[in-house]
Design a protein around this motif. Structure first.
Motif, mmCIF file in Angstrom:
data_model
loop_
_atom_site.group_PDB
_atom_site.id
_atom_site.type_symbol
_atom_site.label_atom_id
_atom_site.label_comp_id
_atom_site.label_asym_id
_atom_site.label_seq_id
_atom_site.Cartn_x
_atom_site.Cartn_y
_atom_site.Cartn_z
ATOM 1 N N HIS A 36 -3.594 -16.382 -5.530
ATOM 2 C CA HIS A 36 -4.915 -16.462 -4.972
ATOM 3 C C HIS A 36 -5.995 -15.611 -5.929
ATOM 4 O O HIS A 36 -7.560 -16.543 -6.130
ATOM 5 N N LEU A 37 -5.334 -14.291 -7.006
ATOM 6 C CA LEU A 37 -6.692 -14.456 -7.379
ATOM 7 C C LEU A 37 -6.423 -14.861 -8.853
ATOM 8 O O LEU A 37 -7.970 -15.113 -9.561
ATOM 9 N N ASP A 42 -10.646 -18.918 -11.094
ATOM 10 C CA ASP A 42 -10.842 -20.389 -12.001
ATOM 11 C C ASP A 42 -12.008 -20.869 -10.608
ATOM 12 O O ASP A 42 -12.763 -21.345 -11.564
ATOM 13 N N VAL A 43 -12.179 -20.298 -9.564
ATOM 14 C CA VAL A 43 -13.564 -20.954 -9.328
ATOM 15 C C VAL A 43 -14.453 -20.374 -9.392
ATOM 16 O O VAL A 43 -15.159 -21.249 -10.261
ATOM 17 N N ALA A 44 -13.990 -19.079 -9.933
ATOM 18 C CA ALA A 44 -15.359 -18.094 -10.906
ATOM 19 C C ALA A 44 -16.146 -18.455 -12.260
ATOM 20 O O ALA A 44 -16.788 -18.327 -12.708
ATOM 21 N N GLY A 68 -13.880 -9.216 -12.213
ATOM 22 C CA GLY A 68 -13.483 -9.081 -10.610
ATOM 23 C C GLY A 68 -13.432 -10.088 -9.503
ATOM 24 O O GLY A 68 -12.491 -9.834 -8.893
ATOM 25 N N ALA A 69 -12.842 -11.305 -10.310
ATOM 26 C CA ALA A 69 -12.831 -12.855 -9.232
ATOM 27 C C ALA A 69 -11.096 -12.330 -9.686
ATOM 28 O O ALA A 69 -10.145 -12.327 -8.836
ATOM 29 N N VAL A 131 -19.360 -15.807 -3.526
ATOM 30 C CA VAL A 131 -19.449 -16.613 -4.118
ATOM 31 C C VAL A 131 -17.821 -17.886 -4.069
ATOM 32 O O VAL A 131 -17.843 -18.158 -3.294
ATOM 33 N N ALA A 132 -17.037 -17.484 -5.228
ATOM 34 C CA ALA A 132 -16.164 -17.850 -5.637
ATOM 35 C C ALA A 132 -14.953 -17.498 -4.218
ATOM 36 O O ALA A 132 -14.310 -18.570 -4.249
#
Length: 192
Positions: A36-37, A42-44, A68-69, A131-132
């Motif tokens: 998950h992290l 990756d999206v962040a 942070g992500a 948001v990510a």
């Protein structure tokens, strides 16, 4: 755990920063949490790269966003039930875990702020992580996105409607890969 940290994924998922991966190993994090992290990280990474290119006048710490992500849900090592169900106990627990590990408070904060994105003192970096954390699974939260839009408009001077359209388009492209990301996450067990 190692598979969750090293599996390239299809489509490819960026690896976590080494310090974050090492911390997850040290804490014996569940494989699903590591997966998950990686997905949120990756999206962040893609969101922050877009922001830097699309809105160069917006100053933010991209490394802080990525850290942070990569650690925002680390408190779930203490609250494992929150990996498969609702709950926010992991937020403060994660911040404390990071502080106990010697992480600077300016970085440890993301474990708490990712779920409390409308609190006073929230920065662009906090909003990007939040948001990510929603977009990776194609969840759109208009109130959260509006907070980010307001910050981008304020910093860039662009018209609000244009910032909205640009962000909406980019988040839509990011959200499009949610099914593959969910399959990647769910291919890793909750317990070690």
């Amino acid at each position: 755990m190692q598979r969750a940290l090293e599996d390239p994924g299809d489509p490819p998922v960026a690896p976590l920063p080494p310090a974050c991966a090492d911390l997850l190993v040290e804490l014996a994090a569940p494989p699903r949490l590591a997966a998950h992290l990686r997905l949120v990280h990756d999206v962040a990474a893609r969101l922050s790269a877009w922001l830097a290119g699309q809105h160069p006048a917006v100053t933010f710490d991209r490394d802080a966003v990525l850290f942070g992500a990569a650690t925002h849900d680390i408190g779930k090592v203490r609250h494992i039930a929150e990996l498969s169900g609702p709950g926010s106990l992991h937020e403060r627990a994660g911040q404390q875990l990071l502080l106990d590990a010697g992480v600077d408070p300016s970085l440890a904060r993301f474990a708490a702020t990712h779920g409390d994105w409308d609190a006073p003192g929230i920065q662009v970096e906090d909003l990007l992580v939040s948001v990510a954390d929603k977009t990776w699974k194609a969840k759109r939260v208009p109130e959260l996105e509006q907070l980010l839009i307001d910050r981008l408009v304020q910093a860039s001077g662009h018209e609000p409607w244009q910032v909205f359209l640009d962000l909406d388009d980019h988040l839509g492209r990011l959200a499009a890969g949610a099914d593959q990301r969910l399959a990647f996450q769910n291919s890793h067990p909750i317990t070690s």
